[in-house]
Design an enzyme around this catalytic site. Structure first.
Site, short mmCIF file in Angstrom:
data_model
loop_
_atom_site.label_atom_id
_atom_site.label_comp_id
_atom_site.label_asym_id
_atom_site.label_seq_id
_atom_site.Cartn_x
_atom_site.Cartn_y
_atom_site.Cartn_z
N CYS A 9 39.17 86.89 38.35
CA CYS A 9 39.60 88.07 39.10
C CYS A 9 39.38 87.75 40.57
CB CYS A 9 38.88 89.35 38.64
SG CYS A 9 37.12 89.44 39.06
N ARG A 15 35.57 92.89 37.03
CA ARG A 15 36.44 92.66 35.88
C ARG A 15 36.17 91.37 35.13
NH1 ARG A 15 41.99 93.37 38.96
NH2 ARG A 15 40.72 92.32 40.54
N ASP A 117 41.65 96.78 39.81
CA ASP A 117 40.32 96.49 40.35
C ASP A 117 39.58 97.81 40.59
OD1 ASP A 117 38.09 95.49 41.58
OD2 ASP A 117 39.18 94.38 43.13
#
Length: 144
Positions: A9, A15, A117
């Site tokens: 990520c 994440r 996000d």
């Protein structure tokens, strides 16, 4: 088939480490190494508090995590690279073009959606993203 899975990520504090630790839990009886890294990692930082708390509530301890910066060697060493967003796929492919055949979206087997996000957002957003990540992880298990 897959011995090394790398999850990518941006900051490597929300994440990708969430997916890493869920995969580790699901694959704990298999000889598969799972790690994560960020395209613009907040190097050395632990997981975001919300992300870590949600994992902890599900019995997963991620306190050991520290963010690390993605590099081409990591991509070459991995057998499978899973990214959270289409934009990440492109960035990773540019970093190591030779790895492009093993780079996929985490949500490939569902709607191939980007996983948004949640950084600096509400606990509710982290819960939503956690659910998307769980679904993505579950969908990959049959191929591992």
């Amino acid at each position: 088939m897959f011995e090394r899975i790398l999850i990518v990520c941006v900051g490597n504090i929300c994440r990708s480490p969430t997916a890493e630790f869920i995969f580790r839990e699901k694959l704990k009886h298999r000889d598969i190494h799972v790690s994560s890294a960020g395209l613009r990692a907040l190097v050395g930082r632990p997981m975001d508090d919300h992300a870590m708390q949600i994992l902890k509530e599900r019995g997963i301890d991620a306190a050991e995590h520290r963010a690390r910066q993605l590099d081409p060697a990591m991509l070459r060493q991995a057998d499978l690279v899973l990214a959270m967003e289409r934009e990440h796929l492109s960035a990773v492919s540019r970093m190591a073009p030779e790895a492009s055949g093993k780079i996929f979206l985490l949500d490939k087997w569902h709607d191939a959606d980007d996983v948004p996000d949640p950084y600096r957002q509400s606990r509710q957003m982290f819960e939503h993203v956690h659910g998307m990540i769980e679904r993505g992880v579950e969908s990959w298990l049959r191929y591992l």
